[in-house]
Write a protein that holds these residues in place. Structure first.
Motif, PDB file in Angstrom:
ATOM      1  N   VAL B 318       0.878  -1.174   0.000  1.00 40.04           N
ATOM      2  CA  VAL B 318       0.000   0.000   0.000  1.00 40.04           C
ATOM      3  C   VAL B 318       0.909   1.214   0.000  1.00 40.04           C
ATOM      4  N   SER B 319       0.559   2.237  -0.785  1.00 41.80           N
ATOM      5  CA  SER B 319       1.412   3.424  -0.821  1.00 41.80           C
ATOM      6  C   SER B 319       1.397   4.122   0.535  1.00 41.80           C
ATOM      7  N   PRO B 320       2.563   4.531   1.025  1.00 39.91           N
ATOM      8  CA  PRO B 320       2.607   5.257   2.305  1.00 39.91           C
ATOM      9  C   PRO B 320       1.822   6.561   2.252  1.00 39.91           C
ATOM     10  N   ASP B 321       1.462   6.976   1.051  1.00 40.48           N
ATOM     11  CA  ASP B 321       0.700   8.230   0.943  1.00 40.48           C
ATOM     12  C   ASP B 321      -0.663   8.141   1.611  1.00 40.48           C
ATOM     13  N   ILE B 322      -1.098   6.901   1.913  1.00 40.68           N
ATOM     14  CA  ILE B 322      -2.365   6.771   2.635  1.00 40.68           C
ATOM     15  C   ILE B 322      -2.321   7.583   3.923  1.00 40.68           C
ATOM     16  N   VAL B 323      -1.109   7.679   4.515  1.00 41.25           N
ATOM     17  CA  VAL B 323      -0.971   8.443   5.750  1.00 41.25           C
ATOM     18  C   VAL B 323      -1.193   9.930   5.508  1.00 41.25           C
ATOM     19  N   LYS B 324      -0.856  10.376   4.305  1.00 39.85           N
ATOM     20  CA  LYS B 324      -1.117  11.795   3.986  1.00 39.85           C
ATOM     21  C   LYS B 324      -2.623  12.047   3.997  1.00 39.85           C
ATOM     22  N   ILE B 325      -3.360  11.035   3.515  1.00 39.47           N
ATOM     23  CA  ILE B 325      -4.822  11.172   3.561  1.00 39.47           C
ATOM     24  C   ILE B 325      -5.272  11.264   5.015  1.00 39.47           C
ATOM     25  N   THR B 326      -4.738  10.366   5.840  1.00 45.15           N
ATOM     26  CA  THR B 326      -5.105  10.401   7.262  1.00 45.15           C
ATOM     27  C   THR B 326      -4.784  11.761   7.863  1.00 45.15           C
ATOM     28  N   GLN B 327      -3.579  12.264   7.572  1.00 42.13           N
ATOM     29  CA  GLN B 327      -3.183  13.546   8.150  1.00 42.13           C
ATOM     30  C   GLN B 327      -4.103  14.673   7.678  1.00 42.13           C
ATOM     31  N   GLY B 328      -4.429  14.622   6.384  1.00 41.99           N
ATOM     32  CA  GLY B 328      -5.321  15.648   5.850  1.00 41.99           C
ATOM     33  C   GLY B 328      -6.692  15.579   6.496  1.00 41.99           C
ATOM     34  N   VAL B 329      -7.182  14.353   6.627  1.00 46.65           N
ATOM     35  CA  VAL B 329      -8.513  14.185   7.224  1.00 46.65           C
ATOM     36  C   VAL B 329      -8.498  14.622   8.683  1.00 46.65           C
ATOM     37  N   ILE B 330      -7.398  14.348   9.375  1.00 45.74           N
ATOM     38  CA  ILE B 330      -7.309  14.785  10.775  1.00 45.74           C
ATOM     39  C   ILE B 330      -7.501  16.305  10.858  1.00 45.74           C
ATOM     40  N   VAL B 331      -6.831  17.012   9.964  1.00 50.56           N
ATOM     41  CA  VAL B 331      -6.940  18.469  10.012  1.00 50.56           C
ATOM     42  C   VAL B 331      -8.392  18.902   9.823  1.00 50.56           C
ATOM     43  N   LEU B 332      -9.052  18.303   8.841  1.00 46.45           N
ATOM     44  CA  LEU B 332     -10.455  18.667   8.600  1.00 46.45           C
ATOM     45  C   LEU B 332     -11.331  18.324   9.803  1.00 46.45           C
ATOM     46  N   THR B 333     -11.188  17.090  10.277  1.00 38.62           N
ATOM     47  CA  THR B 333     -12.067  16.678  11.371  1.00 38.62           C
ATOM     48  C   THR B 333     -11.772  17.479  12.637  1.00 38.62           C
ATOM     49  N   VAL B 334     -10.501  17.832  12.817  1.00 44.04           N
ATOM     50  CA  VAL B 334     -10.151  18.606  14.003  1.00 44.04           C
ATOM     51  C   VAL B 334     -10.854  19.961  13.984  1.00 44.04           C
ATOM     52  N   VAL B 335     -10.828  20.593  12.821  1.00 46.15           N
ATOM     53  CA  VAL B 335     -11.460  21.911  12.732  1.00 46.15           C
ATOM     54  C   VAL B 335     -12.948  21.787  13.042  1.00 46.15           C
ATOM     55  N   ILE B 336     -13.562  20.762  12.464  1.00 46.15           N
ATOM     56  CA  ILE B 336     -14.997  20.567  12.696  1.00 46.15           C
ATOM     57  C   ILE B 336     -15.255  20.219  14.164  1.00 46.15           C
ATOM     58  N   ALA B 337     -14.458  19.290  14.686  1.00 45.93           N
ATOM     59  CA  ALA B 337     -14.695  18.840  16.057  1.00 45.93           C
ATOM     60  C   ALA B 337     -14.532  19.992  17.050  1.00 45.93           C
ATOM     61  N   TYR B 338     -13.525  20.845  16.831  1.00 47.34           N
ATOM     62  CA  TYR B 338     -13.346  21.963  17.753  1.00 47.34           C
ATOM     63  C   TYR B 338     -14.555  22.875  17.744  1.00 47.34           C
ATOM     64  N   GLU B 339     -15.094  23.112  16.561  1.00 47.90           N
ATOM     65  CA  GLU B 339     -16.246  24.000  16.481  1.00 47.90           C
ATOM     66  C   GLU B 339     -17.448  23.371  17.180  1.00 47.90           C
ATOM     67  N   VAL B 340     -17.654  22.077  16.917  1.00 52.34           N
ATOM     68  CA  VAL B 340     -18.783  21.381  17.552  1.00 52.34           C
ATOM     69  C   VAL B 340     -18.631  21.434  19.071  1.00 52.34           C
ATOM     70  N   VAL B 341     -17.440  21.105  19.542  1.00 50.64           N
ATOM     71  CA  VAL B 341     -17.223  21.078  20.988  1.00 50.64           C
ATOM     72  C   VAL B 341     -17.315  22.480  21.575  1.00 50.64           C
ATOM     73  N   ARG B 342     -16.835  23.470  20.817  1.00 50.14           N
ATOM     74  CA  ARG B 342     -16.906  24.837  21.318  1.00 50.14           C
ATOM     75  C   ARG B 342     -18.360  25.266  21.523  1.00 50.14           C
ATOM     76  N   ARG B 343     -19.186  24.974  20.512  1.00 53.92           N
ATOM     77  CA  ARG B 343     -20.594  25.357  20.634  1.00 53.92           C
ATOM     78  C   ARG B 343     -21.252  24.636  21.799  1.00 53.92           C
ATOM     79  N   TYR B 344     -20.912  23.347  21.904  1.00 58.09           N
ATOM     80  CA  TYR B 344     -21.484  22.586  22.994  1.00 58.09           C
ATOM     81  C   TYR B 344     -21.062  23.201  24.325  1.00 58.09           C
ATOM     82  N   GLY B 345     -19.778  23.562  24.415  1.00 60.14           N
ATOM     83  CA  GLY B 345     -19.253  24.140  25.648  1.00 60.14           C
ATOM     84  C   GLY B 345     -19.963  25.437  26.004  1.00 60.14           C
ATOM     85  N   VAL B 346     -20.183  26.290  24.998  1.00 51.11           N
ATOM     86  CA  VAL B 346     -20.850  27.568  25.265  1.00 51.11           C
ATOM     87  C   VAL B 346     -22.269  27.318  25.764  1.00 51.11           C
TER      88      VAL B 346
END
Lengths: 528, 372
Positions: B318-346
């Protein structure tokens, strides 16, 4: 229930009920916004809903306009139970709303604004134009479909909003605080329009907290307090004092000033303060300076009130005094020392407390805890700092003190500023700005959007500081507040102070209103 | 009231956890769609690395950490410094020239080179800061363009500064003399390679970052400007000055990004010097929530994924580039998750405030409104 008179006007006691609300309730996390709301709005009447800020009027109207769904209760319109899931459902049922903040595209014509989103009704061409003209004449709205909205004044824009609602076939019109943006003369015109509307058989729901206005236009008044309807009365048999007491549920606070504490020691002296337009010839401003040759003096123990229609230079005056407007010329002196060239921070350090007009944008870090908000604007002074470091302990202790002394209702000083209600946020700001013995307080709309309890407390704090020798520059859109608190009132119009001061003991809101619009004082613009 | 702070910490940790789980699932989905062995890939990535691998992870995390901090300094002020990539390459080149020329002896030479890197990084970022302050040019645009200019400039200067080595076709600056290198040390027993000595400097950078941002007046001004520029102006903060200063600081930190490699492994700046580290910094700063410890964890995670994916090609085809996908997805999900959690926190906090006040109202005899 059917006793409509041929001309359309209806007896407010017995006319057809077009909107019937029963047992409406709405709960937000931790807050009961509405409960057990019962209201009957009849055809051909103006039905006022009054209550202080935070009493639940806005939530109620959002429910009726489909923006929010009630948790309990029923809504009947024209006798049919309806389920309003969105504003388009509400419009479909014949309910239209005019918001306090207009939703018009400035660079569109009246016609384009009216048909926007309702193109299917009469197209976007001559048929629509004809319909607008017809409505305009039928209801005396005096709206020309082919002028640009940006060329129109506030009153005309409001009439366009009303026309938009009529165009969409509304038979029930909700007006949310419609007079907040108008000067007294425009208010009278609006009320004439509302009388036309009810004469044509429409029902108007009028939300306000200005009781005299309510009594002059409404047929029926419903009072909302703490989320529920406490009473509904015909306007004819009730006084504004009675209504106010129903609203507050207790004795009324009033901002009446006590004996004068004005001294002859000038604190703030402003001379020839001028602020050029940002870009000469910019559309709308026509290159007129934002401020021209403003002169004013405030003494120790004096509250100088500045009245004016919003957008006439009040915000610029405040910001120029605070050193936030680099282009300002002329002199600003505090105890004789020229502040020219000093940064906002130096001016604050020199002893100016500042209550900005928009507390969310200018006075708070909404996503920071209360104690950090205590530091904001005072981050160079005791007890917030020691050397280059923030003195966390000192700041926290002092925040606790403000919370107690100024009755900020909060479970603690680590909650985010965003979590507090407007009134409590404002009390924190007042407490912060009164700390450190300021000699001048610049207060722009200090009680805007706060509840009556907080309002009375804020007035008390300002009055107490005035007795202790504070000089206050008070900007307010609330003429009663200005008249009640000020020692002297000046009027600002198109960036200039209208010559001559008004004595709050003798001036009436009508006189101030005339001065604010320049009516009956044609020379004012040239003399100042 | 530490209760409130604990709750906030819990929410702060919930967001990245949520994001990682989501990224894990999405990557698995990609693997399934591609017909690769999900279990095999994760088995390889989540296996325990050997000592050599662990050393590599710490080393690349050091580099990522510096990059993350450089980006985070801007983020705390709502400045999007995308130019860390260009800044560290220009700075590394400058450091390599200074260190290679060895005008000063031994450690003094090292210190001079580090200083030069920070100054050059700051200057390069400062261009974007000046443009923003005087001309209103968005720092996003200017730093991206400066990245491209940095590439060309370094290539051009490298030709001039390069030493002629007839036996090789690699173009590189003069080698740093032995006495000016930063020696590594063995952290994991049995590892054939060494951890960069620069890791200590990275830790110092993290501590200074934390101290300045959270404890000083300057840091308060910086955070306040980031939270609300309008409120900052009204409170007396000179926002233009803050923009310029934080761009300079961000650039100075960016100047350090390439140095662990330069002083610990490469000893010269050549055409093969590692690039792209600045972009990883953006993702890591986001993941770490601009917090000095969070950034460290994010840097370690990214370094771990990089290291563990290397053998994928051989072991799993399997191409090691799969990890680049994981890293990219982490960034996206992190941004979304922070916003969701922030709203929940407020919402949570508003509810608590309301509940506390309700209780107070019921016990107290006050008749004033508190729901304004």
């Amino acid at each position: 229930m059917t006793t409509s008179v041929p001309d359309g006007t209806t007896n407010p006691e017995t006319g057809d009920v077009v909107v019937r609300l029963r047992g409406i309730g709405k709960t937000f996390p931790g807050v009961i916004a509405n409960h057990d709301i019962d209201i009957d709005v009849r055809r051909g009447t103006v039905h006022a809903i009054v209550g202080e800020n935070g009493a639940g009027k806005s939530t109620l109207m959002k429910i009726l306009y489909g923006v929010q769904k009630p948790d309990s209760g029923t809504i009947e319109i024209h006798g049919r139970p309806v389920d309003l899931g969105s504003p388009s459902d509400a419009i479909g049922a014949g309910v239209g709303m005019v918001f306090q903040h207009f939703m018009l595209a400035d660079n569109f014509t009246v016609l384009e604004n009216v048909v926007l989103g309702a193109e299917k009704l009469h197209g976007i061409g001559d048929a629509a134009r004809a319909e607008i003209r017809r409505l305009s004449e039928a209801y005396g709205l005096d709206v020309d479909p082919d002028v640009l909205v940006e060329d129109l004044g506030v009153g005309a824009r409001q009439r366009i909003e009303i026309l938009k609602v009529l165009y969409r076939g509304a038979s029930v019109i909700i007006l949310d605080e419609p007079t907040a943006v108008l000067v007294p003369q425009e208010v009278d015109e609006l009320f004439d329009n509302l009388r036309e509307l009810k004469a044509e058989g429409l029902a108007v729901i009028f939300i306000s907290h200005k009781l005299d206005e309510v009594l002059s236009v409404a047929d029926t008044v419903t009072v909302v307090r703490r989320g529920t309807t406490v009473d509904t009365r015909p306007a004819a048999g009730v006084t504004s004092r009675q209504l106010a007491e129903l609203m507050v549920g207790s004795e009324l606070p009033s901002p009446s000033t006590e004996t004068s504490t004005v001294t002859d020691q000038p604190v703030l002296e402003v001379r020839d303060l001028t602020l050029p337009a940002p870009t000469a010839g910019l559309a709308g401003t026509g290159g007129r300076p934002l401020l021209s040759d403003v002169d004013l003096t405030i003494h120790r123990g004096e509250i100088l009130g500045v009245a004016g229609v919003e957008g006439n230079g009040q915000a610029e005056l405040v910001e120029a005094i605070m050193g936030m407007r680099p282009g300002a010329t002329g002199s600003v002196r505090l105890f004789g020392a020229d502040l020219g060239g000093l940064s906002t921070r130096r001016r604050r350090e020199a002893g100016i407390g500042y209550i900005p007009e928009d507390r969310h944008r200018h006075a708070l870090l909404l996503d920071a805890p209360l104690w950090e908000n205590r530091v904001l604007g005072h981050q160079t002074r005791e007890p917030n700092v020691s050397g280059p470091f923030i003195d966390r302990k000192g700041a926290r202790t002092d925040t606790q003190r403000i919370v107690e002394e100024y009755d900020v209702r909060t479970p603690g000083i680590d909650v985010l500023a965003r979590a507090l209600s407007g009134g409590n946020q404002q009390k924190l700001i007042i407490g912060r700005e009164m700390t450190g013995e300021p000699s001048l307080l610049v207060a722009a709309h200090p009680t805007r959007g706060v509840d009556v309890g907080a309002q009375a407390a804020i007035w008390d704090h300002i009055k107490r500081a005035r007795r202790d020798g504070l000089a206050v520059l008070l900007i307010s859109a609330d003429l009663d507040e200005l008249i009640g608190l000020s020692d002297t009132i000046r009027v600002i119009l198109r960036g200039r102070l209208v010559p001559g001061a008004f004595d709050p003991a003798t001036v009436t809101p009508q006189q101030l209103g005339s001065a604010m619009t320049g009516a009956g004082d044609d020379a004012a613009g040239d003399v100042a | 009231m530490t209760d409130q702070r604990l709750k906030r910490l819990g929410l702060a940790l919930a967001a990245p956890a949520l994001a990682l789980v989501a990224a894990f699932l999405i990557t698995s989905l990609v693997l399934v769609v591609a017909g690769d062995s999900v279990g095999g890939v994760w088995g390889q990535i989540l296996s325990i690395p050997e000592a050599r691998g662990l050393t590599n992870i710490v080393n690349s995390a050091t580099v990522y950490y510096l990059s993350g901090v450089a980006v985070a300094i801007g983020f705390r002020m709502n400045l999007f410094n995308i130019g860390v990539d260009g800044q560290y390459r220009v700075a590394s080149f400058a450091a390599a020239v200074v260190a290679g020329e060895a005008w000063l002896p031994g450690w003094l030479n090292t210190a001079a080179a580090i200083l030069a890197a920070m100054l050059v990084g700051a200057a390069w970022a400062g261009i974007a800061g000046l443009l923003r302050v005087t001309r209103g040019v968005s720092e996003v645009i200017s730093t991206i363009m400066l990245n491209a200019i940095a590439t060309a400039l370094v290539a051009f200067l490298l030709r001039k500064a390069a030493v002629d080595d007839p036996g090789s076709n690699i173009t590189a600056t003069k080698e740093i003399p032995e006495g000016s290198r930063i020696p590594g040390f063995t952290l994991f027993p049995g590892a054939p390679n060494q951890v960069y000595g620069f890791v200590f400097i990275a830790i110092v950078v993290g501590v200074v970052y934390w101290l300045v941002i959270n404890k000083t007046r300057f840091g308060f001004d910086l955070r306040a400007t980031g939270l609300s520029e309008t409120a900052a102006v009204a409170s007396g903060i000179d926002v233009k000055k803050m923009i310029l200063v934080s761009m300079l600081l961000s650039g100075a930190a960016a100047g350090l990004v390439g140095l662990p490699i330069l002083f610990g492994e490469a000893f010269a700046y050549g055409s093969t010097f590692q690039s792209g580290l600045g972009f990883a910094g953006i993702a890591i700063a986001l993941l770490g929530r601009n917090h000095p410890v969070g950034i460290a964890l994010g840097a370690l995670l990214f370094a771990f994924l990089d290291e563990q994916s290397n053998p994928l090609q051989i072991v799993q085809d399997v191409s090691p580039d799969i990890v680049k996908i994981t890293q990219g997805v982490i960034v996206l999900t992190v941004v979304i998750a922070y916003e969701v959690v922030r709203r929940y926190g407020v919402r949570l906090e508003q509810r608590q405030v309301a509940a506390a006040l309700d209780a107070e109202r019921r016990t107290g005899s006050t008749s004033k409104e508190v729901t304004g």
